[in-house]
Design a protein around this motif. Structure first.
Motif, PDB file in Angstrom:
ATOM      1  N   ALA A  24     -17.184  12.554  -0.069  1.00 15.60           N
ATOM      2  CA  ALA A  24     -18.124  13.453  -0.769  1.00 15.60           C
ATOM      3  C   ALA A  24     -19.609  13.641  -0.222  1.00 15.60           C
ATOM      4  O   ALA A  24     -20.202  14.456   0.346  1.00 15.60           O
ATOM      5  CB  ALA A  24     -18.243  13.673  -2.106  1.00 15.60           C
ATOM      6  N   LEU A  27     -19.659  14.097   3.790  1.00 15.82           N
ATOM      7  CA  LEU A  27     -19.366  15.624   3.866  1.00 15.82           C
ATOM      8  C   LEU A  27     -20.793  16.222   3.767  1.00 15.82           C
ATOM      9  O   LEU A  27     -21.105  17.185   4.627  1.00 15.82           O
ATOM     10  CB  LEU A  27     -18.408  16.021   2.887  1.00 15.82           C
ATOM     11  N   LEU A  72     -15.865  23.212  -6.489  1.00 17.06           N
ATOM     12  CA  LEU A  72     -16.494  24.334  -5.414  1.00 17.06           C
ATOM     13  C   LEU A  72     -17.404  25.188  -5.929  1.00 17.06           C
ATOM     14  O   LEU A  72     -18.544  25.497  -5.027  1.00 17.06           O
ATOM     15  CB  LEU A  72     -15.129  25.166  -4.795  1.00 17.06           C
ATOM     16  N   VAL A 151      -7.538  13.676   2.015  1.00 18.78           N
ATOM     17  CA  VAL A 151      -8.626  14.246   2.117  1.00 18.78           C
ATOM     18  C   VAL A 151      -9.479  13.688   3.538  1.00 18.78           C
ATOM     19  O   VAL A 151      -9.996  14.535   3.986  1.00 18.78           O
ATOM     20  CB  VAL A 151      -9.747  13.717   1.076  1.00 18.78           C
ATOM     21  N   LEU A 155     -10.645  16.246   6.526  1.00 10.02           N
ATOM     22  CA  LEU A 155     -11.957  16.303   6.939  1.00 10.02           C
ATOM     23  C   LEU A 155     -12.198  16.159   8.306  1.00 10.02           C
ATOM     24  O   LEU A 155     -12.952  16.543   9.183  1.00 10.02           O
ATOM     25  CB  LEU A 155     -12.895  15.293   6.249  1.00 10.02           C
ATOM     26  N   LEU A 158     -10.957  19.107  10.156  1.00  6.50           N
ATOM     27  CA  LEU A 158     -12.085  20.091   9.993  1.00  6.50           C
ATOM     28  C   LEU A 158     -13.279  20.125  11.002  1.00  6.50           C
ATOM     29  O   LEU A 158     -13.612  20.740  11.533  1.00  6.50           O
ATOM     30  CB  LEU A 158     -12.613  20.170   8.405  1.00  6.50           C
ATOM     31  N   LEU A 191     -20.972  26.291   2.301  1.00  4.84           N
ATOM     32  CA  LEU A 191     -19.518  25.928   2.453  1.00  4.84           C
ATOM     33  C   LEU A 191     -19.559  24.290   2.567  1.00  4.84           C
ATOM     34  O   LEU A 191     -18.677  23.772   1.895  1.00  4.84           O
ATOM     35  CB  LEU A 191     -18.848  26.355   3.933  1.00  4.84           C
ATOM     36  N   GLY A 192     -20.394  23.698   2.933  1.00  6.38           N
ATOM     37  CA  GLY A 192     -20.463  22.347   3.002  1.00  6.38           C
ATOM     38  C   GLY A 192     -20.656  21.619   1.695  1.00  6.38           C
ATOM     39  O   GLY A 192     -19.988  20.746   1.250  1.00  6.38           O
ATOM     40  N   ALA A 194     -20.067  23.254  -1.267  1.00  6.40           N
ATOM     41  CA  ALA A 194     -18.813  23.491  -1.881  1.00  6.40           C
ATOM     42  C   ALA A 194     -17.830  22.592  -1.512  1.00  6.40           C
ATOM     43  O   ALA A 194     -17.246  22.173  -2.668  1.00  6.40           O
ATOM     44  CB  ALA A 194     -18.510  24.942  -1.726  1.00  6.40           C
ATOM     45  N   LEU A 195     -17.525  22.124  -0.293  1.00  8.40           N
ATOM     46  CA  LEU A 195     -16.486  21.140  -0.087  1.00  8.40           C
ATOM     47  C   LEU A 195     -16.807  19.919  -0.632  1.00  8.40           C
ATOM     48  O   LEU A 195     -15.973  19.268  -1.169  1.00  8.40           O
ATOM     49  CB  LEU A 195     -16.266  21.258   1.378  1.00  8.40           C
ATOM     50  N   ALA A 198     -16.018  19.855  -4.162  1.00  6.87           N
ATOM     51  CA  ALA A 198     -14.893  19.803  -4.458  1.00  6.87           C
ATOM     52  C   ALA A 198     -14.519  18.188  -4.266  1.00  6.87           C
ATOM     53  O   ALA A 198     -13.351  17.799  -5.143  1.00  6.87           O
ATOM     54  CB  ALA A 198     -14.145  20.477  -3.812  1.00  6.87           C
ATOM     55  N   VAL A 199     -14.663  17.590  -3.070  1.00  8.65           N
ATOM     56  CA  VAL A 199     -14.422  16.204  -3.041  1.00  8.65           C
ATOM     57  C   VAL A 199     -14.910  15.408  -4.085  1.00  8.65           C
ATOM     58  O   VAL A 199     -14.234  14.401  -4.498  1.00  8.65           O
ATOM     59  CB  VAL A 199     -14.670  15.617  -1.602  1.00  8.65           C
TER      60      VAL A 199
END
Length: 292
Positions: A24, A27, A72, A151, A155, A158, A191-192, A194-195, A198-199
């Motif tokens: 996380a 990310l 998220l 995960v 990633l 992604l 988006l970054g 949020a992801l 979430a992680v």
């Protein structure tokens, strides 16, 4: 020898959870070039959302899904309502705002849910499977390993195989150039966040049942260990975060098993200091400068 084998597998199970939380941090670093010191508090808030749903429905998996969705949403709100308005010219500003978020979120969670430890269940047994007389991994440990692997693969795909991942990285490294090329930089940052949130929520749902339970400060020490893991592996390397997490987990297990639990915080700090002195970018950092 049996004790060493037990401590090794115990360290790997702890390290897998630290790897998830380190992912996380990696990310959000890759998406926004920020070390989010509020990541632990955000993860706990999402875990409380999962706890509320599980308590109301009696279903662990509904609560698990609610925690991820909550993560998220929390990431989106924090980026849109707070971090977007921070002066990014000074890294200290981001740190101060993040620490302020930690204090506010932990205070609110304490007022809403109380400051006592709440029980956190698991979907699988935590009883270790034994080979001979040596306990190794439990079904829950295998679930943790599988979740972290999923995960990591997600990633990797992604950021290397999708245009969305490439736009996220471009927005982090060169936002002005990305805007000129038609990239929605603000959307990519959201988006970054949020992801990453979430992680982090996933990591909280994995680690909290193995500790004392759910508490506003449940992720504080986990954040320190996961941050060390991310630095050890390299903040720009998801595989490095996993290797760093497993390394820190093994060190914590060995030090706690042979020297006592009181020494483990010092061991983590010594490891962090050693990596920063020898290879500040992390063990998996690239030594080649980026080219425009």
């Amino acid at each position: 020898m049996d004790r060493f084998v037990f401590l090794t597998f115990d360290g790997l199970s702890k390290g897998a959870v630290l790897a998830a939380f380190a992912l996380a941090l990696v990310l959000i670093w890759r998406a926004a070039r920020i070390v989010n010191f509020a990541q632990g508090a955000m993860a706990v808030a999402a875990a409380y959302a999962g706890y509320s749903v599980t308590t109301a429905t009696g279903s662990y998996w509904l609560g698990f899904g609610a925690a991820l969705v909550g993560g998220l949403l929390i990431g989106m709100v924090v980026e849109r309502a707070v971090m977007r308005f921070v002066d990014h010219s000074s890294p200290l500003s981001e740190v101060i705002v993040a620490l302020g978020l930690v204090l506010v979120m932990q205070a609110v969670l304490g007022m809403v849910y109380g400051n006592e430890f709440l029980p956190a269940g698991t979907p699988f047994s935590r009883t270790a499977l034994s080979v001979g007389d040596v306990p190794l991994l439990s079904r829950y440990d295998l679930f943790v390993f599988g979740a972290v692997l999923l995960v990591l693969v997600g990633l990797a795909l992604l950021f290397t195989r999708t245009s969305v991942g490439l736009r996220m990285r471009a927005s982090a490294f060169a936002p002005e150039v990305s805007r000129l090329l038609g990239v929605n930089v603000g959307g990519m940052l959201t988006l970054g966040w949020a992801l990453a949130s979430a992680v982090g929520a996933l990591a909280a749902m994995l680690v909290i049942p193995t500790e004392l339970g759910l508490h506003p400060h449940a992720m504080d020490l986990v954040f320190v260990s996961a941050f060390t893991a991310a630095v050890v592996g390299g903040l720009d390397s998801p595989p490095g975060a996993v290797v760093g997490g497993l390394t820190v987990g093994l060190i914590l297990s060995y030090v706690s098993g042979y020297l006592g639990s009181d020494v483990t915080p010092m061991a983590v700090l010594v490891l962090l200091l050693a990596v920063l002195l020898v290879r500040p970018g992390g063990l998996f950092s690239s030594t080649v400068a980026r080219q425009a």
